[in-house]
Scaffold this motif. Structure first.
Motif, mmCIF file in Angstrom:
data_model
loop_
_atom_site.group_PDB
_atom_site.id
_atom_site.type_symbol
_atom_site.label_atom_id
_atom_site.label_comp_id
_atom_site.label_asym_id
_atom_site.label_seq_id
_atom_site.Cartn_x
_atom_site.Cartn_y
_atom_site.Cartn_z
ATOM 1 N N UNK A 13 0.892 -1.119 0.305
ATOM 2 C CA UNK A 13 0.017 0.162 -0.109
ATOM 3 C C UNK A 13 0.861 1.047 -0.075
ATOM 4 N N UNK A 14 0.470 2.200 -0.919
ATOM 5 C CA UNK A 14 1.520 3.425 -1.011
ATOM 6 C C UNK A 14 0.495 4.336 -1.681
ATOM 7 N N UNK A 15 1.018 5.720 -1.751
ATOM 8 C CA UNK A 15 0.299 6.736 -2.446
ATOM 9 C C UNK A 15 0.495 6.445 -3.966
ATOM 10 N N UNK A 16 -0.783 6.435 -4.698
ATOM 11 C CA UNK A 16 -1.009 6.309 -5.989
ATOM 12 C C UNK A 16 -1.244 7.674 -6.624
ATOM 13 N N UNK A 21 -4.181 14.017 -8.324
ATOM 14 C CA UNK A 21 -4.508 13.900 -7.053
ATOM 15 C C UNK A 21 -3.695 12.677 -6.671
ATOM 16 N N UNK A 22 -3.631 12.091 -5.353
ATOM 17 C CA UNK A 22 -3.092 10.774 -4.962
ATOM 18 C C UNK A 22 -3.828 10.273 -3.786
ATOM 19 N N UNK A 23 -3.853 9.140 -3.543
ATOM 20 C CA UNK A 23 -4.581 8.406 -2.276
ATOM 21 C C UNK A 23 -3.800 7.122 -2.239
ATOM 22 N N UNK A 24 -3.938 6.678 -0.844
ATOM 23 C CA UNK A 24 -3.373 5.451 -0.278
ATOM 24 C C UNK A 24 -4.090 4.409 -1.170
#
Length: 156
Positions: A13-16, A21-24
């Motif tokens: 799991x990481x910021x995409x 934008x970005x989200x976990x």
């Protein structure tokens, strides 16, 4: 040792980052029947810019599965890089190196005090994260064998 063909690749799991934008996000959530997972060192390096442009020109954005990058840059740099390139791809931000470590790709960079990055690598994963193709560079500039990657994607 990095994952090899037939092995199940680690989930993470990481910021995409999308360029805006970005989200976990978990890798499993980003798979769409599989994916091409591309590791590189830093966004905005000449090498990264060159290779991501090549992937786009080669038509990788038209694959039936997503092409997802992984680099050590933070999400703001990732998004700026994607906007700069006007790139259709998405990038995972691996600031702490956990993804590179999970894939056993981290290496200390000579001349970059206490800095580790992932070796350049490409993994083609099926919908279950099974590795159907794996390539890990042994230097920082050799080209990704694009035709081999494209063939592996076609076989998904």
């Amino acid at each position: 040792m990095p994952p090899t063909v037939g092995e199940r690749a680690p989930d993470f799991e990481s910021l995409l980052c999308t360029g805006e934008t970005f989200r976990s996000t978990r890798l499993d959530e980003a798979l769409d029947g599989g994916c091409v997972l591309v590791f590189s060192a830093f966004s905005f390096s000449a090498i990264a810019e060159n290779w991501w442009k090549r992937y786009e020109r080669a038509g990788w954005a038209d694959f039936d599965v997503p092409v997802l990058g992984v680099t050590r840059d933070g999400p703001y740099a990732q998004n700026a890089f994607l906007r700069y390139l006007e790139s259709p791809f998405r990038l995972f931000s691996d600031v702490d190196g956990r993804v590179g470590e999970a894939y056993d790709l981290l290496v200390e960079r000579e001349g970059m005090a206490n800095t580790t990055t992932s070796w350049r690598a490409v993994f083609v994963l099926d919908a279950d994260r099974t590795v159907t193709y794996a390539w890990v560079a042994d230097d920082w500039i050799s080209p990704v064998p694009r035709e081999e990657v494209e063939e592996a994607v076609a076989q998904l």
